[in-house]
Design a protein around this motif. Structure first.
Motif, mmCIF file in Angstrom:
data_model
loop_
_atom_site.group_PDB
_atom_site.id
_atom_site.type_symbol
_atom_site.label_atom_id
_atom_site.label_comp_id
_atom_site.label_asym_id
_atom_site.label_seq_id
_atom_site.Cartn_x
_atom_site.Cartn_y
_atom_site.Cartn_z
ATOM 1 N N VAL A 1 63.536 6.167 35.296
ATOM 2 C CA VAL A 1 64.593 5.379 34.700
ATOM 3 C C VAL A 1 65.569 4.949 35.787
ATOM 4 O O VAL A 1 65.892 5.735 36.682
ATOM 5 C CB VAL A 1 65.322 6.211 33.618
ATOM 6 N N THR A 2 66.036 3.720 35.722
ATOM 7 C CA THR A 2 67.050 3.206 36.635
ATOM 8 C C THR A 2 68.301 2.836 35.827
ATOM 9 O O THR A 2 68.224 2.683 34.601
ATOM 10 C CB THR A 2 66.539 1.978 37.406
ATOM 11 N N PRO A 3 69.455 2.689 36.489
ATOM 12 C CA PRO A 3 70.670 2.379 35.726
ATOM 13 C C PRO A 3 70.561 1.085 34.926
ATOM 14 O O PRO A 3 70.924 1.047 33.750
ATOM 15 C CB PRO A 3 71.751 2.261 36.812
ATOM 16 N N LEU A 4 70.061 0.037 35.559
ATOM 17 C CA LEU A 4 69.919 -1.251 34.905
ATOM 18 C C LEU A 4 68.458 -1.532 34.604
ATOM 19 O O LEU A 4 67.563 -1.091 35.338
ATOM 20 C CB LEU A 4 70.478 -2.361 35.793
ATOM 21 N N PRO A 5 68.172 -2.291 33.548
ATOM 22 C CA PRO A 5 66.783 -2.683 33.289
ATOM 23 C C PRO A 5 66.233 -3.496 34.452
ATOM 24 O O PRO A 5 66.976 -4.229 35.115
ATOM 25 C CB PRO A 5 66.889 -3.555 32.031
ATOM 26 N N GLN A 6 64.938 -3.347 34.715
ATOM 27 C CA GLN A 6 64.298 -4.196 35.720
ATOM 28 C C GLN A 6 62.829 -4.381 35.369
ATOM 29 O O GLN A 6 62.203 -3.487 34.796
ATOM 30 C CB GLN A 6 64.471 -3.640 37.128
#
Length: 343
Positions: free
Chosen positions: A91-96
């Motif tokens: 998981v990353t802070p922002l969607p990508q």
């Protein structure tokens, strides 16, 4: 049964069939009685399988590795298959969106996969939302966290902190992923100083929350012995809970699949990784004097593969590529073998 339908699945592009199968799993589990039937057929409930590791109680030592359920969209359905724990993410802070497709390739002759997914996910907030109202029933859930592709390495620690804060109330442990080969420059964060900065920052954050979560570090199989020595020192210095060994490899040594596939860029997983991941587990366990728990992952396609990891020094194991090649009964087979071994 699975070996009869696997050839059909393998006729389709890997990422597409993955989404089809997980969607079907969710649909089928809406049918009354199916979830209970799956648990009856696939779960092995025996107190001898229970493990207490880094302060958490696992129903059994077989987990699902990160990457299969990136957004925590299918945890309930996957749990019915008999896993003792499930790791969501990365998981990353922002969607990508991740890297361009195609980005996953099968190597049937080697029972392997090459992927260059690139941390495709809907962002930490979405994953947290999926987990917030989930009934656990004793299931342990890990959160594998990473940085966004656009975030420069000098600011990477900020991304790990953001994920940590968002997921803190909905996961049982964290995994810091600095070892994926598919985000440019990410593996540079495995160097001693930047890695210590990330882990120390998270540990400081951890101690401010009244309760703390175990923090683990996932490492690459391509590290040298000298780099592994640094990892042992870092674990001891930062006081994190343990190691996940290992992520995918950049090596293509010993493959028999066509060069048209093996030449694809990305991380290699599956049977070609079995020996090296076990070597890393054994080295870390012996070098540290068994000072910290290790979750063993890489090329587990049979009960004997899992037992080999445990005998090398792992406290728990995870499967992913073996799950794709061997099907859901692999979990039950491993747990049954562990019970026979403990008689």
């Amino acid at each position: 049964m699975y070996h009869l339908i696997r050839p059909l699945f393998f006729r389709f592009e890997p990422e597409g069939i993955h989404h089809f199968v997980t969607a079907m799993l969710k649909t089928v589990n809406r049918i009354p009685g199916v979830s209970a039937l799956q648990r009856k057929m696939l779960h092995v409930n025996d107190p001898r399988l229970e493990r207490e590791v880094f302060g958490l109680k696992f129903k059994n030592p077989v987990g699902l590795g990160a990457g299969f359920d990136k957004n925590a969209s299918h945890v309930k359905e996957i749990a019915n298959l008999g896993f003792g724990f499930i790791e969501i993410g990365t998981v990353t802070p922002l969607p990508q969106p991740g890297n361009d497709k195609p980005r996953m390739f099968r190597l049937p002759a080697d029972e392997g996969l090459i992927n260059r997914m690139g941390f495709n996910n809907q962002g930490a907030e979405v994953a947290a939302g999926h987990l917030r109202h989930l009934k656990r029933d004793g299931l342990i859930i890990g959160g594998n966290i990473g940085k966004n592709k656009v975030t420069p390495n000098e600011k990477a620690v900020e991304d790990y902190v953001k994920c940590f804060d968002v997921l803190f109330d909905v996961v049982d442990y964290f995994v810091v992923n600095v070892s994926s080969p598919n985000t440019p420059g990410l593996r540079e964060l495995q160097e001693k100083e930047p890695l210590k900065n990330i882990l120390n920052t998270l540990q400081q954050r951890n101690s401010k929350n009244g309760i703390s979560r175990p923090i683990l570090l996932k490492i690459a199989p391509d590290l040298t012995d000298s780099q592994l020595d640094d990892i042992v020192d870092i674990v001891k210095e930062t006081g994190i809970a343990g190691i996940i060994a290992t992520n995918t490899t950049l090596s293509r040594q010993g493959l028999t699949s066509p060069s048209s596939v093996t030449s694809e860029t990305g991380g290699l997983s599956g049977k070609p990784l079995t020996k090296r991941s076990t070597e890393v587990i054994k080295y870390l366990s012996e070098k540290s004097g068994k000072a910290f728990p290790i979750i063993g992952v890489g090329g587990i396609h049979s009960p004997s593969d899992a037992i080999e990891k445990l005998e090398a020094g792992a406290s728990l194991v995870q499967i992913y590529t073996g799950f794709i090649y061997q099907g859901p009964t692999l979990i039950k087979r491993i747990n049954k073998a562990l019970l026979r071994r403990n008689k």
